[in-house]
Design an enzyme around this catalytic site. Structure first.
Site, PDB file in Angstrom:
ATOM      1  N   THR A 154       0.825  -1.209   0.000  1.00  0.00           N
ATOM      2  CA  THR A 154       0.000   0.000   0.000  1.00  0.00           C
ATOM      3  C   THR A 154       0.864   1.266   0.000  1.00  0.00           C
ATOM      4  O   THR A 154       1.890   1.316   0.662  1.00  0.00           O
ATOM      5  CB  THR A 154      -0.885  -0.014   1.256  1.00  0.00           C
ATOM      6  OG1 THR A 154      -1.609  -1.234   1.244  1.00  0.00           O
ATOM      7  CG2 THR A 154      -1.853   1.145   1.279  1.00  0.00           C
ATOM      8  N   GLY A 183       2.644  -3.301   8.501  1.00  0.00           N
ATOM      9  CA  GLY A 183       2.967  -3.595   9.896  1.00  0.00           C
ATOM     10  C   GLY A 183       4.431  -3.974  10.044  1.00  0.00           C
ATOM     11  O   GLY A 183       4.986  -4.669   9.186  1.00  0.00           O
ATOM     12  N   GLU A 196      -5.768  -5.360   3.338  1.00  0.00           N
ATOM     13  CA  GLU A 196      -5.855  -6.485   2.380  1.00  0.00           C
ATOM     14  C   GLU A 196      -7.049  -6.323   1.445  1.00  0.00           C
ATOM     15  O   GLU A 196      -7.676  -7.295   1.048  1.00  0.00           O
ATOM     16  CB  GLU A 196      -5.926  -7.835   3.100  1.00  0.00           C
ATOM     17  CG  GLU A 196      -4.774  -8.149   4.001  1.00  0.00           C
ATOM     18  CD  GLU A 196      -3.424  -7.933   3.354  1.00  0.00           C
ATOM     19  OE1 GLU A 196      -3.251  -8.328   2.192  1.00  0.00           O
ATOM     20  OE2 GLU A 196      -2.552  -7.345   4.011  1.00  0.00           O
TER      21      GLU A 196
END
Lengths: 438, 223
Positions: free
Chosen positions: A139, A178, A421
């Site tokens: 992303t 993350g 996701e």
């Protein structure tokens, strides 16, 4: 034991243990799960300060300490089955994500699914031994689910046999992965591949971002934490800016698509294979939705048997709030949903494993259906679960607001799954494309 | 849908589109006889979920087709019908969930567990119909009297589930440590533990918080 809840258990009309075995898959699996849980729960190395009373930096620090312990203990006990690792992890970090999630859940699986055997030799054992700590950077600040819109470039230079990676705009800065901010020293970066003057779309590259020994960012890498979020307090979701970062040709994941030393491009057998890791995670999210709803309904239903409030018949003692029809109407459909999603989660895991097996044998025929089903069910279950957790919180009256109920944390930790996701509306439209065009 | 319409045989979870593609699934008029007669029969309820999905997929596909006939590009026609498309996907997923839950019941041999899970599955299925009643009524899959019957049945199912509610959540088998909730404790001793938890709040580490000396006391002196 509270007498009300004791009496509830005495009134049940079925054997609870039999149902637990069905939910786990078999009596043996229940037994093994409990063994793993007791390993964690009786281990003083995993005792912690209540995160509700810590700052974010302290929460991250505590989570890293526990994750490091977790890796050591998994080795010590020889736990290597993915389901058992997942179970162990969920006991170490209950109701929350942890700093190594992306390493274990996306970096390693991507290597397993998309690396050549030479790349596996180079990267897998260092990653397994945490010399390499990886994340998955897809992303960007200005682009999410629409993958063709991603702007990061990887331009092949045949004179040095290297790829040159760049974040050409501010909006192309990788945003959200993350573990990217402070934990990882490598990232699998999704970038538009340019070779011989042509763009060949999104491909995955292994990019070192921090020095393995000093953990300092490498030249051309600007990396950091994106700041406090709605939940995910234990995780350093990060940003990454690439400024003419050179990596060897062999760092492109080349199990399917390839770039030859002279820059010639070899197409993959299916363009969807690049996104295999996302399909894997989407399949898992269905089970995660089930867990979040199961936990929330457990809390709300147990509390509703202990809590007594107001009166149904004048002059009678205050009834258990679960005796109110409105409370049942709020909670029992949520309970039913928890069971429904648990069985759908089991089905998705089995289907993913079956179709992945076929893909490894060269049969890609069911890949589009897996894509459509995992996208749709990810969206359907996370939307429904998100509302259901909130229903459970509201069903606990004022105490549902207290962090001691765990409901606010379950909600804030779960909510991001509606957008990560794959944003849910976009996921539903992908499923619709399959339904209409297939 | 389009492949089925062109005569290809679809397999897997989308095989229900074979009938839709060949025009065998049509919304009924409100006056015609509804498809489901027994709202207690899970397999016929799964069937109406399937028909609802097929009808909504067909509706979205036809709307796109009509827009394209009005000289809209396929992409614009797609965007113009995105709400219908999301509804179609949602109905498809809902059908898959209901079907898998019902299929699971077939694998369960224990009578007590089978009975309580069947009640839950029926509640999930009927509650889904009640929440999306417009789709089922518009398509003529269920009638208005049946919707009223469903409301009554849902209330019956709530009472039926009441004695097993705690056992059903106990079966998830979360330990107190993994649940990490004072309200959801296995032993039900909520209030004393909630009081204990509150006492540990950092704001209670001193009897008088420093902000009193820093701000309130000087303020009081100024007033």
């Amino acid at each position: 034991m509270n007498p009300d809840i004791k009496r509830e258990r005495e009134n049940a009309t079925f054997n609870v243990e039999t149902l637990t075995n069905i939910l786990d898959g078999s009596p043996q699996k229940t037994k093994r799960r409990r063994e793993i849980e007791s390993l964690v729960l009786n281990d003083p190395d995993f005792w912690e300060d209540d995160p509700n009373f810590l700052s974010r930096s302290e929460r991250y620090d505590q989570a890293v300490r526990k994750s490091a312990q977790m890796i050591l203990k998994l080795r010590e006990y020889g736990i290597s089955d993915p389901d058992e690792i997942y179970c162990y992890k969920n006991c170490v970090h209950p109701n929350r994500a942890e700093p190594l999630d992306l390493h274990l859940g996306m970096f390693l699986p991507t290597l397993l699914n998309q690396a050549t055997s030479e790349q596996m030799d180079r990267f897998f054992m260092p990653a397994w031994n945490l010399e390499i700590i990886g994340t998955y950077a897809q992303t960007e600040m200005g682009h999410g689910t629409h993958l063709r819109g991603l702007e990061t470039t990887a331009t092949y230079d045949p004179s040095t046999q290297e790829f040159v990676l760049n974040s050409p705009t501010i909006s192309s800065i990788k945003w959200w992965p993350g573990g990217l901010g402070k934990t990882s020293n490598h990232a699998i970066v999704l970038a538009q591949l340019y070779t011989q003057g042509k763009c060949h779309g999104l491909h995955a590259f292994i990019v070192p971002i921090r020095d393995i020994k000093t953990h300092e960012p490498l030249p051309g890498i600007v990396v950091g934490d994106i700041g406090p979020k709605f939940g995910f307090n234990e995780i350093d979701n990060g940003f990454l800016k690439l400024e003419n970062v050179r990596i060897p040709r062999e760092n492109m994941l080349m199990k399917y698509a390839k770039v030859e030393p002279d820059g010639a491009y070899v197409k993959p057998p299916s363009s969807k294979l690049t996104y295999g890791t996302m399909v894997f995670i989407r399949s898992l999210i269905v089970g995660t939705s089930a867990k979040a709803v199961a936990k929330s309904s457990t809390i709300a239903i147990r509390y509703s048997t202990v809590r007594r409030q107001s009166e149904i018949r004048p002059g009678q003692p205050e009834p258990q709030i679960l005796d109110y029809q409105t409370q049942q109407y709020k909670l029992f459909p949520v309970l039913a949903m928890a069971y429904a999603f648990t069985f759908v989660g089991q089905y998705m895991t089995q289907t993913y494993q079956r179709i992945t097996g076929d893909i490894n044998e060269g049969d890609f025929s069911e890949l589009p259906e897996l894509h459509a089903l995992s996208a749709g069910l990810k969206a359907f279950t996370t939307w429904a679960a998100n509302s259901a957790i909130e229903v459970c919180r509201m069903s606990c009256g004022g105490h549902g607001y207290s962090r001691s109920s765990a409901l606010p944390d379950i909600y804030t930790e779960f909510t991001p799954s509606c957008t990560y996701e794959g944003e849910n509306t976009v996921m539903m439209l992908q499923t619709a494309r399959y339904l209409v065009k297939s | 849908y389009r492949l089925a319409k062109n005569g290809q045989q679809l397999s897997g979870i989308v095989s229900y589109l074979n009938d839709a593609g060949r025009g065998r699934v049509q919304p009924q008029t409100v006056s015609s006889r509804p498809i489901v007669v027994d709202v207690n029969d899970l397999s016929s309820l799964v069937e109406v979920y399937k028909l609802r999905a097929a009808i909504l997929v067909e509706l979205a596909a036809k709307n796109i087709q009509q827009d394209m006939q009005r000289r809209k590009s396929e992409e614009d026609a797609w965007n113009n019908n995105a709400i219908d498309l999301v509804k179609a996907s949602d109905a498809h997923c809902h059908y898959v969930v209901v079907k898998l839950f019902t299929d699971k019941l077939g694998e369960i041999g224990d009578t007590g567990v089978h009975s309580v899970l069947s009640t839950l599955a029926l509640l999930y299925t009927l509650h889904g119909i009640a929440l999306n009643s417009g789709d089922f009524l518009q398509a003529g899959l269920l009638s208005v009297p049946q919707m009223l019957q469903i409301s009554v049945r849902i209330k019956d199912l709530l009472s039926q589930l009441r004695p097993n509610a705690v056992a059903l959540v106990d079966a998830f088998n979360f330990t107190d440590r993994t649940l990490n909730s004072v309200l959801g404790r296995y032993d039900g001793n909520v209030y004393d533990n909630m009081y204990e938890w509150a006492r540990r709040s950092p704001l209670n580490s001193t009897e008088v918080h420093k902000s009193f000396h820093k701000y309130l006391k000087p303020l009081r002196a100024k007033l």
